[in-house]
Structure formats: structure tokens, C-alpha cells
Design a protein around this motif. Structure first.
Motif, PDB file in Angstrom:
ATOM      1  N   LEU A   1       0.833  -1.208   0.000  1.00 45.08           N
ATOM      2  CA  LEU A   1       0.000   0.000   0.000  1.00 45.08           C
ATOM      3  C   LEU A   1       0.866   1.256   0.000  1.00 45.08           C
ATOM      4  O   LEU A   1       0.616   2.198  -0.745  1.00 45.08           O
ATOM      5  CB  LEU A   1      -0.919  -0.003   1.230  1.00 45.08           C
TER       6      LEU A   1
ATOM      7  N   GLN B   1      -8.742  -4.418  -3.431  1.00 46.21           N
ATOM      8  CA  GLN B   1      -9.227  -3.075  -3.124  1.00 46.21           C
ATOM      9  C   GLN B   1     -10.597  -2.900  -3.762  1.00 46.21           C
ATOM     10  O   GLN B   1     -10.663  -2.884  -4.986  1.00 46.21           O
ATOM     11  CB  GLN B   1      -8.264  -2.023  -3.631  1.00 46.21           C
TER      12      GLN B   1
ATOM     13  N   SER C   1      -4.434 -12.345  -1.468  1.00 43.29           N
ATOM     14  CA  SER C   1      -4.724 -10.952  -1.744  1.00 43.29           C
ATOM     15  C   SER C   1      -4.253 -10.622  -3.144  1.00 43.29           C
ATOM     16  O   SER C   1      -3.235 -11.122  -3.604  1.00 43.29           O
ATOM     17  CB  SER C   1      -4.019 -10.044  -0.735  1.00 43.29           C
TER      18      SER C   1
ATOM     19  N   HIS D   1      -4.589  -7.078   3.178  1.00 52.92           N
ATOM     20  CA  HIS D   1      -5.902  -6.946   3.809  1.00 52.92           C
ATOM     21  C   HIS D   1      -5.908  -7.855   5.025  1.00 52.92           C
ATOM     22  O   HIS D   1      -4.966  -8.611   5.236  1.00 52.92           O
ATOM     23  CB  HIS D   1      -7.016  -7.378   2.844  1.00 52.92           C
TER      24      HIS D   1
ATOM     25  N   CYS E   1      -6.153  -0.516   3.908  1.00 52.96           N
ATOM     26  CA  CYS E   1      -5.866  -0.977   2.552  1.00 52.96           C
ATOM     27  C   CYS E   1      -6.180   0.108   1.536  1.00 52.96           C
ATOM     28  O   CYS E   1      -6.506  -0.183   0.396  1.00 52.96           O
ATOM     29  CB  CYS E   1      -6.644  -2.255   2.255  1.00 52.96           C
TER      30      CYS E   1
ATOM     31  N   HIS F   1     -10.906   1.404   2.595  1.00 51.76           N
ATOM     32  CA  HIS F   1     -10.824   0.488   3.737  1.00 51.76           C
ATOM     33  C   HIS F   1     -12.121   0.478   4.544  1.00 51.76           C
ATOM     34  O   HIS F   1     -12.565  -0.564   5.012  1.00 51.76           O
ATOM     35  CB  HIS F   1      -9.644   0.905   4.610  1.00 51.76           C
TER      36      HIS F   1
END
Lengths: 570, 245, 192, 114
Positions: free
Chosen positions: A160, B109, B149, B154, B193, B197
Motif C-alpha cells: 500500500l 481493493q 490478496s 488486507h 488498505c 478500507h
């Protein structure tokens, strides 16, 4: 000690240097005086604390009244929310707790407490602050670049944090990381200075066990910082390259490993907790001795347990990663080490409480804060046992229980520890006393709302509410009115607490100019800083002190006075 | 204690709740004791005119025992806590009971993709049923889940199971659960994330074997695109409901 | 503004001069920085067995020559320290500049090496082996450059006979940079 | 204020170091992995120890400087042993971390490994 004696001989014949009155710039901005650098760190830290507090206000309002207009900010978008919580965490730890507790107190106190005229490397000290200031500027500028400030949590887990297509902050993320890296460099320079100064520049006669606990704590904290931050600096370079150039150290698609960063981060991150804890513990030790007129209970034991805690803190880091994809077998090892660390810490706290036994306790403002530190930190300590136990952490990881737990450690450390020190050393810093009544109002106005904020959050955490979620309405189990009332209650408590900082600010500013003159030793304390004039001039002491005894000889039987300064021959 | 705030519907959830109670009792006693002593000292030894403080170094053996004995007791308590924690951890995370059914949970995502093995009970076959943000499981069944993922980290968290596990891109992590009660509960993402999120919410529906079979039959009639469209629609509806509520 | 060193700098409760003590602490903090990078590399290297093939494209000859250059420059700086403590300023000055020369040769060889590798298509982005290779040797190269700059500054003082102990301090740093290379050499060049 | 001390014959030490360097280059030519490991890393340690002892004067420096440096290395070792079970390994209890090439080949590579 041949060298020490020979330099001491030259010192006694040496006049403390008389400078001509320096101009504004060299006195306040480019000063090499450790006290001025300490002030610079302190005021920068206070400004950053206000920014961090403002962020907390904004996201607490968002949590209590999701989607509504927050007075003084506007509507909180998810992107802004992430950026607020990320920077609140990073600022409070790296730009508030570190500069105030280590850099400000360390710079101001170490030379005074060990009886010398300055740090051993004043110009490196100045450089350290300047790098720190640059890091502040870089951080703040990262809020205003296109895309906004970094929003990947202060732990900055890749991918991220590493790839802008995921975090959507192509400029904010690298700038944030750069700011953190610069801050590390500043504190490495400062830390080397603290350690070398304490090792080499102590007053004549000051042996190992004559060093005040405060100085020990800052030095041990600097050592922990130095030993733990190295791998993370290397890791930060790798992450910065991932962000800006497109290397793939943490990118699993090309054989990188995101878990590596977590290890690098927490290998630093856990000792970091103790890096900021120890100076606060040191300040509390000084204050409870002075205001209970008691010798510190088992000085050596406290020192050894501090060392033990420091070393153990390197063995526990993966308890932050129990459920983060590490091998389940490793969790057993780290549970054992984590729970074991409760032993030295508990022993240290017991020694502090035992110091109060048989004392003559005077509840002045600094003492109130010091006692509050002990009472509140205990809550943070015992709730840590839950999270260090691997089985329990499965449920509690990344919930508000964790959040409440570490605020019960970091708030006493960074805020209560800071207020303890500022109320206690204010007379030395500015030569005047702070107002006692307003101090007490500030005390109760801080401590009560503090508990009102975070006790409900423990309950929310137990109900399964996770961190870093900007709106709980999407989770039917969490959107119940009962839970939401707790959120609103916590938010308003936070607002009340922030409002009660205004009396402190006024008291602080007014006392600098109008407070009662303090004199050299208003608290009748033993340590060397109280033998210097208040505020100490450049060069600190009229005559550099010589030390004859340990620092906590209060209420010694057979003496008329109940204190016995370290530098009095008899 | 936790159960009064949130249902427990997994076989091991009760053990985690018991561990919580155990730790609470142990640390609670210490906590109350320490605070009581602290406040007693503060009140008892307040400054009085003409009374001088005592001179106690804490270095003598007799004085030091005041610290040493509680400290031995703490070691004992620590051993109990470690034993409890390790046993629970071993059961939840390390030793997996044989699976009755294997599902795949994929984070991306910002939604969860759940792959059910379908009627044949085997993953990666043509009859797999993929759903978004809605997981259907049978009550009293040992489930293994393979956690993956697609992009960032996550964390698959089902609070009512007391279960949580991060999903790491590039890795496949296996875990298990066994639901004990029917009902519909939250699935959360517990690791930040990105901007979505906060909307990465899913629901887990625990069904009786009959209801589960009925759901399977219904799904098998549709093809995958229809199913995806359906569950996406449900999701949007849910969110709108929530936003209005 | 004229800067006068505080009395604190001259004190030495440990019997180690303050400058040298601080240099040792710098070395400690550098050990963990380089060490962190190298430990990460070792873990990746043992995980990815195919990296041995990539490692075979680094030039052992160039690496070995650079090791020799650094070892020799280490000799020069320790001779400079010896000369400085005998107050033979001219000799000390000369040896410091020999050391800087050694650093220059090291960097020239390094840049030829990099050019060669990049022109063969092995860039920072080829795979993680090469990323580690460039980042680690690059970080080391930056330390070499920093050492050279500091040495040049110190040499001016040496000429005037001022701050002679600094020759020893920079020497300790330079030997440390040398030691780092002693480990990078087998890690990136020999192990294949 | 550098302390005066006897200087050893630095050229001799340099000659030994150069010889060791030569051995470490020749070692791998034998083509035996164990020999390579010893000549490469064993000799690197010896060389580092020699540079440290004689050039950095650790042999006549206060004992605790040596402890300082060694502590830093111990922490690095600690980091390695705590991290390698996750990063160095490609699989462990209940998890696999296939390299990208393998991952595409076997998509159903999960399952329990214990």
C-alpha cells in the motif's frame, strides 16, 4: 581517571567564557547552546502537538458524526481521513514524543545534570535540530502536494505504501517517508551527542551511580534508538526506491516480500516504545523523589531493570505481527518474550510506588502529573498483557482495544510525562514559577477527559470495532446506537481535553514573563541543575560543580535540612 | 465478558473469551493491588508539619524483599498466562482439524471475493461459485479457508468467530473455523488498505445444511456473470440502506 | 561567529578522547544500517536460488581490484595517523592525499563496472538481486565519497598542525568503510 | 590529544591482508561449495578482524568499545533469526510463499503443510 583529573585542573583555573551579547540570529536561531537547542526542540514539539491534536479533533468528529461538516475543517473524505490518522500517529510519536522527551529534555538537562557547560559537540547538536526542522517542513509540505498527505497508516505497510496506484498519494507517500528518514538522522546525531556527553563530560567526582536516573534513561533510550533504527533506515531507503524509482524490494509480483518491511519496522518500532517511555520514567523518578522528600527506592535495581527492559525490548517485536502472516510457530517465541517483559517493567513501577512509602508528599502540580503517570501507565501496562498473549491477540489485533491500550501508554508518556517535566523544570528553564492553581485546573481538566476518551474505546474494541475505518455505518454489527453513543462520548471528551489545554498555554506564556521569580532551587532538589542560576547563562555554572554523593539523598537522618545537594562537600 | 458485547459463533471463540477472563482476573488483581497501594501511600504519607520523611534506600535485603516477592508472583502469573495463550493460539492458528470443506477468500481493493467449491466440493473446478462480499457457510462444519490478496495487505476478520488473519499478496495462508450458530454477521477488513478500507465490509451468512443446499441449487442455475451482477447489486442496495439509515 | 569549544569537549571520564568515542558510536550506528541491508540481502539470496545466476554477471576482477585498492588506502590512512602522532605534518598530509587517491581509483573502477553492467542490460530494475547490488554498493560508494571529502577538509588542518587527532578519527571511519567492502565483496562478487 | 602508543609494522599487516585477498579469489576456483564459503566468508571475517585490531587499534582500545561493536552485531543476528522464518523460507506452517514464476504454474498451491 588521570585524564579527567588533568582536565578538571585546567577547568578550575578557567573562567567561564564571557561572550559579547550575541545578536538575535545567533542567540535564538543558530545557537549552539544546548539550552537554546532544547527550547527549539520543545517549541517545535509543542507546535506539532497542536497540529496532531487538531487532527485528532477532526477525525474524532468524523467518527461521532460521520459525513457531517466538521467545524474548522469541512467534510472529511476517506482520503483525508486516512491521511489524518496516519499523520496523527506519526506526528505524535516522531515529532512530539521524540523531540520533547528525548531531544528537548536531553539537550536541556544532560549538561546541567552532569555538571558541565555544554554538550560535547554543540555544532553537531545544532545540525541535529536543523535536520529535524527540515523533516518538519518536509512533513508539513506533504499535506499540500497533489493527492494529499500519505494515508497508509504510520506503520506504512507495503505494497500500500510502496505503490501509488494503491495509496493514491504519489507525492505524499515519498515525502512522508523522507521526513521520517530525516528525523531518524537528526536523532542519531543527537543520540551520539547525548551518549558521548554522559560518558565523557561528567563533573568531577560523578561516578556511575551518581548519575541522576533522568540522564540514565535518556542515554539508554538513545542507545536503544541507535541500535534499532539502523535496519529501518536501510529499509526506508529500499521503500523510498520502491516508491519513487519502481524497484521491487517489497513487491511480491517480482519476488519482493512485504513481510520484510513489517519486520524491519517493528524491529525498530517496539524498542521505540521504550525509547520514549524511558525519559518519561526518568522525569517521574526525579519528581516523586523531590516532592515526597524521599530517596529513590533501590536506585540500582531501577537501573538494572531499565537495562533488562531495553535489551528485552529487542526480543519482542513480532508480537505486532502475530496475525500478519508470520509463521504461527514464531508466535510462541514472541509471546513468551513479550509476557516476560512485564517482569522488569512491573519491578520498576513497584520501586517507584515504594519510593512514596514513608514520604512527606506534597501534591504540587508536577507531583500530580507524576503520580497520574504511574496510575494511568499501569492501565496501559496491564492491557498490554492481553495483546502480548498470542491467543488473545487473534481477536484484539487492530481493534480499538489496541488503540486504547497504546494511548494508555503513549498518552502518559508523551503528554503526562511532558507536563510533569515542564511544570517541574519550568523554573529552571525560564527563571520563574508557573501558577499553581491554573496548573491544578489544567491537571484535572486533562486527566479526567483523558480517561473518558479511552475507557469507552476499550469497550468498542471488545465489541470488535476495527481501527482506521472512517465510517462504521457500513458494518451493521457495529452501527448500533449503543456503540455509537460511546463514540460520541469519546469525541466530546477529546474536545473537552483539548479545550483544557488553553489554560496551560496561557499559564505557560504568562509565567514566562510575569511569573514569580524562582531563584536557584525552588523545589529544594539535590541534582546539579538546581545549583545553576535560573535560567542558566551561557556556560551554565559560575563555577563547574564537583560531585560528592548520589543524587537522591533526601531526609538523611541527622541532618537539619531534608535535602543534600550533590555538590555540597558536607 | 466479551460475549455480552458480541455473539460467539465459532467452536474456538469460547476459548478466546475464557482466555480473556483468565487474563482479566490475573492482571485485574495486580492492577487493583498496585493502584490501591499507590493511592494508600499518597493519602497516608501526605506532608504534615514537623514530620520528616523516612530515609529508606531500598538497597537492604529486607526492604528489597518488598519488591522481590511480588515479582516472583508475577513470574508465576506470567507462566499461567503464557500457557493459556499458547494453547489457544495452537488450536486456532497452528493445528488445523481435517477440513469438511475448503473455500477461498481473496481480498482486493476494496471488496472480498469468496470462492465456494460448489456442489462437487472441490475448488478450481467449473462449478465453483464466486461471490462478492457475501460468504455462505454451513453450520457445524469444519471450514478451511485459503487466504489470498490481489493487491495490498488486507485482513480477513470475522469478529463473531474471534478470527483474524492478514492476507498477504504473494502468499497463500490457510486457516480454519467451524460455525456453531446460524445467522448473518459482519466480516471486516482489519488492515488499512487504502481509501476504501472503510467500505470493505462483507457479510457472512451461516445457514442450516438445508438452507445452504437451497442456496447452492439456486446458484448452480445461474452462470457466473449473473451471480456476480446479483451480488454486486445486493451490495449496492445494502450500502444505500445503510447510508439512509 | 567564532566558535569556542565548550570545556565539556575536553573532559574524558572514560579515558577515551571524546572525538574517538563519538567516532566509535558512529561506527556502531553504521554497522546496524549496513548490517540491516546485508541481512535483508542474505535472506532474499537464500530464498531465491536463481540469484546465483545473476551474481555470476558481476565482475570478480573489478571487485578484487577494488578490495585491494581499499586495503591499500587503509594502510595509507593508518600511516598518516602514525605520522600525525609523530607530528610529521608533511608526511601525514601526503598520506591523507594518497588515501583520497585510493578512494578516487575505487570510484573510477566502480563507475566503469556499473557502466559495463548497465550496458549489458543489468539495471537497478532487472530484478531484486540487481536492486540490492546497486543500492548496497551505491550506499557504500556514498560513504567513500563522504570519507574523501572529510579527509580533504582534515588535511587542511593537518597542514597547519591543528586538530591532529582527527586523522585518527577519520582513519577509524575509513577502516570501517573498508571492512564493509570486505563483506560486500564475497556477498556480491564471489558467491555464485 | 591522541594517546601515544607503539605502532606495529603496518606494511606487514597489509601484506598479509593482500595475501588473504588472493586466497579468497583463488578459493572458488576449486569449485567446491564448502571451500568457497570458507575462503570467501571465513577470510572476510579474518580480514575484518585484522583491520579492526591493527588498523583501528581495537587491540589496544578500551575493552568496552569492542563490546559496543559486538552488541550491534548481536542485534543484527537477532533480527536475522526472528525474520528469516518468514522471509527466507518459501513455506511454513499453514502458509506458502511461492516465487512469482511458480505461483503462475500452480494456482492451487495452498493447503496445509504440517
Amino acid at each position: 581517571m588521570t585524564m579527567a583529573e588533568s582536565t578538571a585542573a585546567t577547568e578550575s583555573s578557567h573562567e567561564v567564557h564571557h561572550h559579547k551579547e550575541p545578536d538575535f540570529w545567533s542567540k535564538y536561531v543558530f545557537s549552539t547552546d544546548h539550552k537554546m537547542i532544547g527550547m527549539q526542540y520543545m517549541f517545535t514539539g509543542i507546535v506539532m502537538a497542536l497540529i496532531g491534536g487538531y487532527m485528532a479533533y477532526v477525525f474524532r468528529m468524523q467518527l461521532a458524526y460521520p459525513g457531517e461538516h466538521v467545524p474548522g475543517f469541512g467534510t472529511v473524505t476517506p482520503l483525508a481521513y486516512n491521511s489524518l490518522i496516519t499523520n496523527h500517529g506519526a506526528i505524535m510519536i516522531f515529532w512530539v514524543a521524540m523531540p520533547i522527551l528525548i531531544a528537548a529534555l536531553g539537550n536541556f538537562l544532560i549538561p546541567l545534570m552532569i555538571g558541565c557547560d555544554d554538550m560535547v559537540f554543540p555544532r553537531i547538536n545544532r545540525l541535529s535540530y536543523q535536520i529535524f526542522l527540515i523533516s518538519v517542513i518536509v512533513l508539513i509540505s506533504s499535506f499540500f502536494v497533489p493527492g494529499g498527505g500519505f494515508g497508509g497508516a504510520w506503520t506504512a505497510y507495503p505494497p500500500l505504501s510502496a505503490q501509488s496506484q494503491y495509496n493514491l498519494t504519489p507525492f505524499g507517500a515519498p515525502l512522508w517517508l523522507l521526513a521520517v528518514a530525516l528525523e531518524f538522522v537528526a536523532f542519531l546525531l543527537g543520540g551520539i551527542n547525548f551518549i558521548t556527553t554522559t560518558m565523557n563530560a561528567r563533573a568531577k567526582g560523578m561516578k556511575m551511580y551518581d548519575i541522576p536516573i533522568m540522564v540514565w534513561m535518556i542515554v539508554i533510550a538513545s542507545l536503544l534508538f541507535m541500535a534499532s533504527v539502523g535496519p529501518l533506515i536501510a529499509g526506508a531507503v529500499m521503500l523510498l526506491f520502491d516508491q519513487t524509482l519502481g524497484t521491487t524490494f517489497y513487491n511480491p509480483e517480482n519476488g519482493g516480500d512485504p513481510v520484510l518491511w513489517q519486520h524491519l519496522f517493528w524491529f525498530f518500532g517496539h524498542p521505540e516504545v521504550y525509547v520514549v517511555l524511558l525519559p518519561a520514567m526518568g522525569a517521574v523518578a526525579e519528581v516523586i523523589c523531590v516532592f515526597s522528600r524521599k530517596k529513590l527506592f533501590a536506585y540500582k535495581t531501577i537501573l538494572y531493570t531499565t537495562f533488562a527492559t531495553g535489551i528485552l525490548s529487542f526480543f519482542v517485536w513480532a508480537h505486532h505481527q502475530f496475525i500478519a502472516g508470520i509463521d504461527p510457530r514464531m508466535a510462541h517465541v514472541f509471546t513468551v518474550t513479550t509476557v516476560i517483559i512485564s517482569i522488569p517493567i512491573a519491578e520498576m513501577l513497584f520501586c517507584y510506588i515504594a519510593t512514596l512509602f514513608g514520604g512527606s508528599i506534597e501534591l504540587r502540580t508536577p507531583m500530580l502529573f507524576a503520580l497520574a503517570f504511574l496510575a494511568e501507565f499501569l492501565i496501559g501496562g496491564v492491557t498490554g498483557i492481553y495483546l502480548g498473549s498470542s491467543g488473545m491477540d487473534i481477536y484484539f489485533h487492530d481493534t480499538y482495544f489496541v488503540l486504547a491500550h497504546f494511548h494508555y501508554t503513549f498518552f502518559p508518556i508523551a503528554i503526562i510525562g511532558f507536563f510533569t517535566s515542564i511544570y517541574y523544570w519550568f523554573p529552571k528553564m525560564f527563571g520563574r514559577m508557573m501558577n499553581e492553581t491554573w496548573g491544578k485546573i489544567h491537571f484535572w481538566g486533562t486527566i479526567i477527559p483523558f480517561n473518558c476518551i479511552f475507557l469507552p474505546l476499550f469497550v468498542l474494541g471488545m465489541a470488535g470495532q476495527h481501527r482506521r475505518i472512517y465510517n462504521f455505518k457500513n458494518f451493521p454489527d457495529l452501527a448500533t446506537p449503543d456503540l455509537h453513543n460511546l463514540r460520541i462520548f469519546a469525541t466530546w471528551s477529546a474536545v473537552v481535553m483539548l479545550v483544557f489545554q488553553i489554560p496551560f498555554m496561557i499559564n505557560f506564556m504568562v509565567s514566562i514573563f510575569r511569573g514569580k521569580k524562582a531563584g536557584k532551587n525552588p523545589w529544594k532538589a539535590n541534582t546539579l541543575e538546581w545549583t545553576a542560576p535560573s535560567p542558566p547563562p551561557h556556560g551554565n555554572f559560575k563555577e563547574l560543580p564537583v560531585v560528592y554523593r548520589p543524587p537522591y539523598e533526601y531526609s538523611v537522618p541527622g541532618r537539619e535540612k531534608d535535602y543534600w545537594p550533590q555538590n555540597e562537600p558536607n | 465478558m466479551i460475549e455480552s458485547l458480541l455473539d460467539n459463533v465459532s467452536t474456538y471463540g469460547g476459548k478466546i473469551d475464557n482466555l480473556f477472563t483468565l487474563i482479566t482476573i490475573i492482571v485485574g488483581v495486580w492492577f487493583i493491588l498496585a493502584e490501591a497501594v499507590l493511592f494508600y501511600f499518597i493519602i497516608r504519607y501526605r506532608r504534615k508539619e514537623g514530620v520528616k520523611a523516612q530515609y529508606v534506600t531500598g538497597e537492604k535485603k529486607k526492604e528489597h524483599n518488598w519488591i522481590a516477592y511480588p515479582h516472583y508472583l508475577i513470574i508465576l502469573c506470567d507462566i499461567v498466562i503464557i500457557a493459556g495463550a499458547v494453547m489457544v493460539w495452537y488450536e486456532v492458528k497452528q493445528k488445523l482439524p481435517p477440513a469438511d470443506e475448503i473455500i477461498r477468500v481473496t481480498g482486493r481493493q476494496w471488496s472480498w471475493i469468496f470462492t465456494h467449491p460448489g456442489p462437487d466440493g472441490v475448488l478450481d473446478t467449473a462449478d465453483d461459485i464466486e461471490t462478492v462480499d457475501k460468504l455462505h457457510v454451513k453450520v457445524d462444519t469444519n471450514y478451511h479457508f485459503q487466504l489470498e490478496s490481489k493487491d495490498v495487505i488486507h485482513s480477513f476478520s470475522v469478529p463473531v468467530f474471534r478470527l483474524k488473519q492478514d492476507a498477504i499478496p504473494g502468499r497463500v495462508i490457510t486457516g480454519w473455523f467451524n460455525p456453531t450458530k446460524t445467522g448473518e454477521y459482519d466480516v471486516q477488513c482489519a488492515e488499512i488498505c487504502g481509501i476504501g478500507h472503510g467500505i470493505m465490509a462483507a457479510r457472512i451468512s451461516i445457514e442450516t445444511p438445508e438452507a445452504h443446499q437451497a442456496w447452492l441449487d439456486e446458484q448452480s442455475k445461474m452462470d457466473q456473470t449473473q451471480r456476480m451482477a446479483m451480488s454486486a447489486e445486493n451490495q449496492i442496495e445494502n450500502r444505500e440502506d445503510n447510508d439512509n439509515g | 561567529m567564532a566558535f569556542t569549544a565548550p570545556l565539556a569537549t575536553a573532559r574524558s571520564a572514560t579515558d577515551i578522547p571524546t572525538g574517538r568515542l563519538a567516532t566509535w558510536w558512529v561506527v556502531v550506528s553504521e554497522i546496524v544500517i549496513f548490517g540491516g541491508l546485508v541481512v535483508c540481502y542474505i535472506m532474499f539470496r537464500l530464498h531465491h536460488t536463481d540469484w546465483a545466476e545473476h551474481a555470476s554477471h558481476t565482475s570478480t576482477t573489478a571487485g578484487a581490484f577494488n578490495t585491494f585498492v581499499l586495503l591499500t588506502s587503509s594502510l595509507f590512512i593508518v600511516l598518516a595517523h602514525q605520522a600525525a602522532s609523530a607530528r610529521d605534518l608533511k608526511k601525514a598530509f601526503r598520506y591523507i592525499w594518497f588515501t583520497i587517491g585510493g578512494g578516487c581509483i575505487f570510484l573510477v573502477v566502480k563507475s566503469i563496472e556499473w557502466t559495463n553492467e548497465i550496458s549489458h542490460g543489468y539495471t537497478l530494475f532487472t530484478n531484486n538481486f540487481w536492486s540490492f547490488y546497486y543500492v548496497t554498493t551505491g550506499l557504500h560508494g556514498l560513504h567513500v565519497i563522504a570519507g574523501m571529502v572529510i579527509m580533504a577538509i582534515i588535511s587542511i588542518g593537518v597542514k597547519k598542525g591543528e586538530h591532529l587527532p582527527r586523522v585518527e578519527y577519520i582513519g577509524i571511519y575509513w577502516h570501517f568503510v573498508d571492512i564493509v567492502w570486505l563483506f560486500l565483496f564475497p556477498l556480491f562478487y564471489i558467491a555464485k | 590529544m591522541s594517546q601515544e602508543h607503539a605502532h606495529p609494522n603496518y606494511i606487514k599487516i597489509w601484506a598479509i591482508l593482500t595475501f588473504l585477498l588472493f586466497v579468497s579469489i583463488v578459493g572458488p576456483m576449486a569449485g567446491i561449495q564448502a571451500v568457497t564459503l570458507i575462503t570467501a566468508f571465513g577470510i572476510a571475517v579474518v580480514k575484518a578482524a585484522m583491520v579492526g585490531a591493527y588498523f583501528m587499534h581495537l587491540n589496544i582500545e578500551k575493552r568496552y568499545v569492542w563490546y559496543m561493536l559486538f552488541t550491534a552485531l548481536i542485534f543484527l543476528g537477532l533480527f536475522f533469526f526472528g525474520t528469516s522464518p518468514d522471509v527466507l523460507k518459501a513455506e511454513g506452517t499453514n502458509w506458502v510463499n511461492p516465487s512469482p514464476e511458480q505461483a503462475h504454474a500452480e494456482t492451487d498451491g495452498g493447503g496445509s503443510h504440517h
